[in-house]
Design an enzyme around this catalytic site. Structure first.
Site, mmCIF file in Angstrom:
data_model
loop_
_atom_site.group_PDB
_atom_site.id
_atom_site.type_symbol
_atom_site.label_atom_id
_atom_site.label_comp_id
_atom_site.label_asym_id
_atom_site.label_seq_id
_atom_site.Cartn_x
_atom_site.Cartn_y
_atom_site.Cartn_z
ATOM 1 N N PRO A 58 3.946 1.504 6.411
ATOM 2 C CA PRO A 58 4.158 0.132 6.433
ATOM 3 C C PRO A 58 5.773 0.129 6.640
ATOM 4 C CG PRO A 58 2.843 0.217 5.279
ATOM 5 C CD PRO A 58 3.170 1.623 5.333
ATOM 6 N N GLY A 82 0.791 -1.037 -0.354
ATOM 7 C CA GLY A 82 0.424 0.034 -0.108
ATOM 8 C C GLY A 82 0.950 1.323 -0.025
ATOM 9 N N CYS A 83 0.218 2.398 0.495
ATOM 10 C CA CYS A 83 1.210 3.230 0.760
ATOM 11 C C CYS A 83 2.474 2.717 1.195
ATOM 12 C CB CYS A 83 0.440 5.387 1.146
ATOM 13 S SG CYS A 83 1.053 6.298 0.834
ATOM 14 N N PHE A 84 3.675 3.451 0.969
ATOM 15 C CA PHE A 84 4.861 3.015 1.361
ATOM 16 C C PHE A 84 4.971 3.590 3.119
ATOM 17 C CE2 PHE A 84 6.985 4.939 -1.623
ATOM 18 C CZ PHE A 84 6.586 6.515 -1.899
#
Length: 237
Positions: free
Chosen positions: A46, A41-43
């Protein structure tokens, strides 16, 4: 100590001599470092969450998932493309954390969007061992009905061959670690500019303090914008 001649009369005098001795290299703990790559997903989040795990040494936000890539993309090109994946490159200590355990950490940290390649859930094995472990992890987790509260299951994760990984622009790295104090600072300065703290400031200085708060908030906001233009280098790892 050393004996050295003094003058021409042959006498010897004893003097202290500083001798440089080779120093022994400092003993450093050995780390069985390995790397892993994921699309999560949007880094931003994460990358931060996985870095908190014991055994994870470093995380890098980047772009990957395009096998035919010949040059580094920029963020806009990734956003307007259907080929790229926002990825996270993880360096971890294999003596503390197994790849399978890292997959569990990735599973909980990811924020994938269904139907999006850029923000999809991907596992990019670095070798045959990781590929085997990833496939076994998906199968075993599914058999055990592994599921997050938001409904995400291991079947959401697609296993793809590893492709080139490009480290994203500097402003994407450690994003929330940098942004939280900045946002807090801007908020505090805006509060100052509205006069919220005037009761704690001598009346003759209140107007100046408000002006300073407003100007400082604008400067910090402009820096946020300019940073994207300045710290925009993308490099292949």
């Amino acid at each position: 100590w050393a004996f050295v001649p003094r003058g021409g009369d042959g006498r010897l005098v004893v003097c202290a001599s500083s001798v440089t001795r080779p120093t022994q290299p400092r003993s450093l703990p050995l780390q069985a470092t390995k790397q892993a790559t994921f699309g999560a997903g949007c880094f931003w989040k994460p990358a931060e969450e996985m870095l908190k795990a014991d055994g994870v040494i470093d995380t890098v936000a980047g772009y990957t998932g395009k096998p035919d890539a010949t040059k580094a993309p920029n963020y806009d090109q990734v956003c307007f493309s259907r080929d790229w994946v926002e990825g996270v490159r993880v360096t971890y200590d294999d003596s503390k954390l197994s790849y399978t355990e890292l997959l569990d950490i990735f599973f909980e940290a990811q924020e994938p969007k269904v139907g999006s390649r850029q923000y999809g859930s991907f596992i990019f094995p670095h070798d045959a061992e990781q590929e085997k472990a990833a496939k076994e992890w998906v199968a075993t987790s599914s058999e055990n009905n592994k599921r997050r509260d938001d409904g995400i299951t291991p079947y959401f994760s697609v296993i793809e061959p590893l492709s080139k990984f490009y480290q994203a622009e500097g402003y994407h790295q450690r994003y929330w670690e940098k942004q939280r104090p900045r946002f807090a600072g801007i908020f505090a300065l805006l509060m100052v500019s509205t006069g919220v703290f005037d009761q704690f400031i001598p009346m003759e200085y209140a107007r100046d303090v408000q002006t300073f708060g407003s100007a400082a908030a604008i400067v910090l906001g402009l820096y946020q914008v300019l940073e994207r233009q300045i710290d925009n280098k993308v490099v292949e790892l």
